[in-house]
Design a protein around this motif. Structure first.
Motif, PDB file in Angstrom:
ATOM      1  N   UNK B 138       0.815  -1.210   0.000  1.00 21.39           N
ATOM      2  CA  UNK B 138       0.000   0.000   0.000  1.00 21.39           C
ATOM      3  C   UNK B 138       0.847   1.256   0.000  1.00 21.39           C
ATOM      4  N   UNK B 141       1.418   3.055  -3.606  1.00 19.20           N
ATOM      5  CA  UNK B 141       0.450   3.837  -4.380  1.00 19.20           C
ATOM      6  C   UNK B 141       0.909   5.288  -4.552  1.00 19.20           C
ATOM      7  N   UNK B 279      -7.909   2.878  -0.108  1.00 13.70           N
ATOM      8  CA  UNK B 279      -7.208   1.942  -0.990  1.00 13.70           C
ATOM      9  C   UNK B 279      -8.084   1.484  -2.139  1.00 13.70           C
ATOM     10  N   UNK B 322      -3.831  -1.924  -7.657  1.00 15.46           N
ATOM     11  CA  UNK B 322      -3.026  -2.663  -6.690  1.00 15.46           C
ATOM     12  C   UNK B 322      -1.779  -3.246  -7.333  1.00 15.46           C
TER      13      UNK B 322
ATOM     14  N   UNK C 314      -7.064 -10.549  -9.335  1.00 17.56           N
ATOM     15  CA  UNK C 314      -6.794 -10.448  -7.903  1.00 17.56           C
ATOM     16  C   UNK C 314      -8.109 -10.380  -7.135  1.00 17.56           C
ATOM     17  N   UNK C 317     -11.629  -5.952  -3.886  1.00 16.42           N
ATOM     18  CA  UNK C 317     -11.089  -4.918  -3.015  1.00 16.42           C
ATOM     19  C   UNK C 317      -9.657  -4.536  -3.338  1.00 16.42           C
ATOM     20  N   UNK C 318      -9.044  -5.274  -4.238  1.00 16.57           N
ATOM     21  CA  UNK C 318      -7.706  -4.931  -4.718  1.00 16.57           C
ATOM     22  C   UNK C 318      -7.906  -4.354  -6.112  1.00 16.57           C
ATOM     23  N   UNK C 319      -7.868  -3.038  -6.248  1.00 14.08           N
ATOM     24  CA  UNK C 319      -8.300  -2.438  -7.510  1.00 14.08           C
ATOM     25  C   UNK C 319      -7.453  -2.853  -8.708  1.00 14.08           C
ATOM     26  N   UNK C 320      -8.142  -3.198  -9.781  1.00 11.87           N
ATOM     27  CA  UNK C 320      -7.494  -3.378 -11.071  1.00 11.87           C
ATOM     28  C   UNK C 320      -7.816  -2.141 -11.906  1.00 11.87           C
ATOM     29  N   UNK C 324      -4.599  -3.300 -16.581  1.00  8.05           N
ATOM     30  CA  UNK C 324      -5.126  -4.666 -16.535  1.00  8.05           C
ATOM     31  C   UNK C 324      -6.217  -4.863 -17.582  1.00  8.05           C
TER      32      UNK C 324
END
Lengths: 384, 384, 384, 384
Positions: B138, B141, B279, B322, C314, C317-320, C324
């Motif tokens: 994290x 970012x 996030x 991410x 992924x 909640x884990x942004x792509x 991607x």
């Protein structure tokens, strides 16, 4: 039926919360401003009342004068209830007197200056059988009621965790020394009581957590801070919570969160899902599920619970706000009084407003959270 | 220059985080997968490596075999570093061995099983002068770096309060008993260490708070909970924090927040303003001011800080996520190694990745927060 | 299997979209950069290729040289496909030549300079049986695919209305005269074709509307504007649409929407509900219902459609992000080629990338929308 | 001074908009409900009025009776103005009569059934010198006024583009055949006029665009649709716009956008920046800049324009909503009347409510947009 007659105590010119109470009482057309003791300065009281279009003889020089004078009028000509909108130190005496003279009471929070006063007031309400409405405004929002009803229906399963935060930024500087009246009394122990931030907004957060979840705080562990130099009361705090079903929680209240407006938010998690509500976007309730898309519940739709619908006035997509939430307290209080005037039993929906027992818990919260802040022990029992 | 050669330890078929590391290493074209000991099962290791298009002889049956074999190759033919993507209990031994054989290390967090191991690893890194990158994703970012640089520039004034929360819901049920490998090792003390939730995600939250603010946690008061019945490690916790400049804070980490995905959020408040980062919407940083409209800082714009720009690849409005944040750690690590290979001093921007000292603090956080959870005292000193 | 070998045409130093293509090709480890004609300047091509760690002999001085040289290599040593990342006017010739020499093609949009070229290219693809992937990136997002699959499943009922908007602000000033290469060629008819904004981003919006809905535009009515003085091509436009099932729609594309980044949004309404997707928050799809709470579909959850899941890497909640989405085009294209290399039939999921027929429709969109802009008639038929 | 006396025409039991008008009139305590002709059914009118606590003799059986009776009372005992809250076809006659008898008028939009009626009404207002307030509610929001004042101050530079959309979903089915009164009259040409959707909500959108921008629509090109089978009026439309400074725009209004509540949004772009406002989050105005972070303007802060501050009642962070926006129209109208009663010139802030000329433009919008919808020509001049 007829409109109910309100007598206001406090709320003179330039006061903030008095104007809010009047709007809230106006909205539904169930209540009319009948008289007021708007200031302890009789001239200012008259000036304030006349600006509100009251006849001069209904602008009293003190609450004692108002209560005694009104009590001598015939039932249909005198005020039905008082609305007390003074700083905390001036809640107890007029509330007790009003009850003694047979008037119902609307009272701003926190209810009194001390827990002891709160208990006496509760005893008085019990003895008189009169109604007391404590204005925990945020519990008046329709989506708060939606949340409460979904949890009561066990839609989330047993509640496991509550996160409530209430950051404001307006006391980030020594605002109280710059002539701001609101800041001045809130940071003055003689007017505010033993707590600043926790009393002013922490109590709202604690009430909201208990109201939505149906749980009671049993233990707390507080870090209470006075961040701005030379301030006399707390302006910030973080509190760990335990609830009576074993759930844990956290409560943050701050008035030094620079740049925040009035950002009360709550998240509640159960076994099957969670929900999230933000006061600044109050017509939306996000409901989250373990294995399905989250849902966006919105005020005014056909699918909301009956109690949420009862506390909403306009169709979905037409935002209702803080004043309508406040008005819901007055409306439910007024419907309760009107039902009683007509000899009917008020319904559960009418009785859905915070009462003196919420006020007692609020004062206990203040005393316990400040005690915990001073303790080196981790957990402090929530005592009343 | 040339691409750097990566040897992976762990990350075989069906493993989750190994694939993420490979993507992160791939993105910028600075690193190539050179070899791997993908599993302690040699057959599975070969099968995994071949699915990644590695020749059979680069699919080793154990990390020991890989390290010894690669160390015997000429410098330009052997791996440059290992990436260790095993569960926590299998971090320390391969990391120590790799360092002993002269290989740099990328290591997943938390760094080791115990604080004692972490200190030994730090000592080894110091002795060897090799690089160790700990993947606190994290902090990779761009908008996290923007926040860090604005605070370092004193744009918010002295920091007063930090609120960091990291709710997930995926362990709301006894998922570890349903064959989920990720859940299984994370809830097993022999593989995860003394903490579940606090080790897995609490460390991320603590690192983020310290990274952004530039402050260090000095005291904490933790409520550590195991909410799901019969689970062997904590799955939830709330922590009061004190920082070295006197700021207070709160840290919530939970894996039983039903319906939450990976909702890491941080708010930092200073004397002059505050900032907020989520996030799950990582390209936005909200900056709030006492007396002016809040601002929406966004990745990829000309106005962001140089360090934020350095960690972004595409124009504003094209979301990075991410994997790009993760890739920033690999990229900066790779640029550092390449600079060193060329005999140059890595720049501050290249060196901006979490190191072994972050890993030591992370392990100390775990040990202190669990100790605090067991204590009846309010405050526990943050000891290393 | 093995990695596929990519030969890049264009994308030298300082070019923007070439770097994006390389990242997209890198992400999944299915493709390696094998050679390139990165610039029409041979020195710059070599310099660019070496910075990408290519050997000098794989950095060609022209695409003609690259294609002829690579075609002479044995199958396993030559490139498998070309990726053409030049401005529009330099798409057609290298694409035709690559196909003629038996190489598959990845091509940036809009496909060609004219509709006529597009038709010739389509004919060539048909004749050769080779694959052509057109990089309409936005159709690569998982939640776009979720939307498409929900509509295809008739979950919204018959589609009635589509609103798509694509505002950018980067051409609000005469940026093309300030040395910006991206702006310069996009506003130059000899390089961009007959349209600026509609060709550059209007085609994306039109493709997205058709891709998600499964409908085809049949009529349009366009207001095409050149807002910035002395610009030679359109930089803004609003278009009324009719679709083949009778649905109506609206398409807005603008590059003078000051302050907008890359704010592509689409809303589609059917008889039973609607859905909304924003490119800048791409992992969320809002699905709205007539009589029930709206739902928040999110990438990476178990409840998404198989095609959405196939295009996500992924956990939730884990942004792509954009890279991607772009990588999904390359991945599906690569899986298709690999399947064919292995003599297998590619699956529907593999074949889910935009092809030459999307390119023909895109070029027809440009020609029709510009013709409509010049017409005094309300409706212009969508002709190919 | 005294409260102003309102006589209501329409708004009996079960009517929707009448209740909204009453709340809006109540909020600020400047107006009291004095009398009403709540229904053309005298019994229902009395029943409705008594439920509002009016004495029986103030509940008239028809508006003609009310106007003539009230006109005979002494000035301080009669109503000051009428509020007409009937369907469109019943606006003109009572408004003309009220003006003829010397009463000011509040009137719901669209102002009349036809443009011709609107012009006559404008002439009557001009002749009598009385005030007419047309309730384009959305122009009453503080942040709409903030937007207007920023544009008037040239903060965005010359305006280039306006995008306004107003999707609702409530008429997605044949709701009018299921006994819904609101749907029934709105889809009935004899009551609604020549347009359904464009008259009901398109006029709001057009007014908002002109109000915020200070520009006037000069040309339009409309696609007007009746989507639900057998409906007699339009329920959907998309309109291209040209403004008097050369700016272009687009207006979408739909009542078949399934799942939408009341999602009025506007975006305005100038040379230097843009702004965006959403009715469903009305206390926020996003202001976007070419080269700087976007800003979040929020109701109730010290930095808002004086006109925005004048139309707000509570501190920032306490949401105001639709009813407060509506109340701003009544408040400004009432302050204007009170100023005139006191022989003073109303201030610009008091006069900031939509008037009969807005109503004429609204009716012209309806007639022009419907004419354009029927035309095969692209552009239709906006004629009055």
């Amino acid at each position: 039926m007829r409109k109910l007659k309100m007598g206001m105590i406090g709320g003179g010119k330039n006061a903030f919360i008095g104007a809010v109470h009047r709007i809230a009482a106006n909205i539904d057309g169930l209540i009319e401003l009948h008289c007021g003791a708007f200031s302890s300065n009789p001239e200012l009281s008259i000036e304030s009342g006349q600006a509100l279009f009251l006849p001069k003889n209904k602008c009293y020089g003190s609450y004692e004068e108002m209560i005694t004078a009104e009590a001598q009028l015939p039932p249909n000509e005198r005020m039905d209830f008082v609305s007390i909108v003074t700083p905390n130190h001036a809640h107890f005496a007029p509330a007790m007197m009003a009850l003694d003279y047979g008037f119902h009471v609307v009272l701003d929070k926190p209810m009194t200056l001390t827990l002891e006063e709160a208990k006496q007031l509760a005893q008085k309400v019990k003895e008189t059988g009169l109604q007391l409405c404590l204005t925990h405004t945020y519990s008046g929002y329709p989506m708060v009621k939606q949340a409460k009803s979904m949890i009561a229906d066990n839609q989330l399963g047993a509640i496991r965790k509550i996160m409530v935060e209430y950051p404001q930024g307006w006391l980030s500087t020594s605002f109280e020394k710059e002539g701001n009246k609101q800041a001045a009394w809130r940071t003055d122990p003689s007017k505010s009581g033993i707590s600043g931030c926790m009393g002013d907004i922490g109590t709202h957060a604690a009430h909201l957590a208990e109201y939505i979840s149906g749980l009671k705080i049993t233990q707390l562990c507080a870090d209470i801070n006075t961040v701005v130099a030379n301030r006399r009361l707390d302006d910030d705090g973080n509190v760990l919570l335990k609830f009576d079903n074993g759930a844990n929680g956290i409560l943050v209240a701050s008035q030094i969160a620079a740049g925040e407006e009035n950002s009360l938010k709550i998240k509640v998690y159960g076994e099957k899902g969670g929900l999230e509500w933000h006061q600044m976007a109050p017509n939306t309730l996000i409901v989250k599920w373990l294995d399905a898309p989250a849902q966006i519940y919105r005020t005014g739709n056909g699918y909301v619970s009956s109690i949420a619908a009862f506390n909403s006035r306009i169709p979905s997509g037409h935002p209702e706000g803080y004043l309508e939430a406040f008005a819901n307290l007055y409306k439910n209080f007024a419907l309760t009084l009107q039902a009683q005037l007509e000899g009917k039993e008020p319904t559960a929906e009418m009785l859905d407003f915070p009462t003196v027992s919420d006020g007692v818990r609020g004062m206990a919260f203040i005393e316990n959270v400040i005690a915990s802040g001073r303790s080196t022990q981790k957990w402090t029992e929530f005592k009343i």
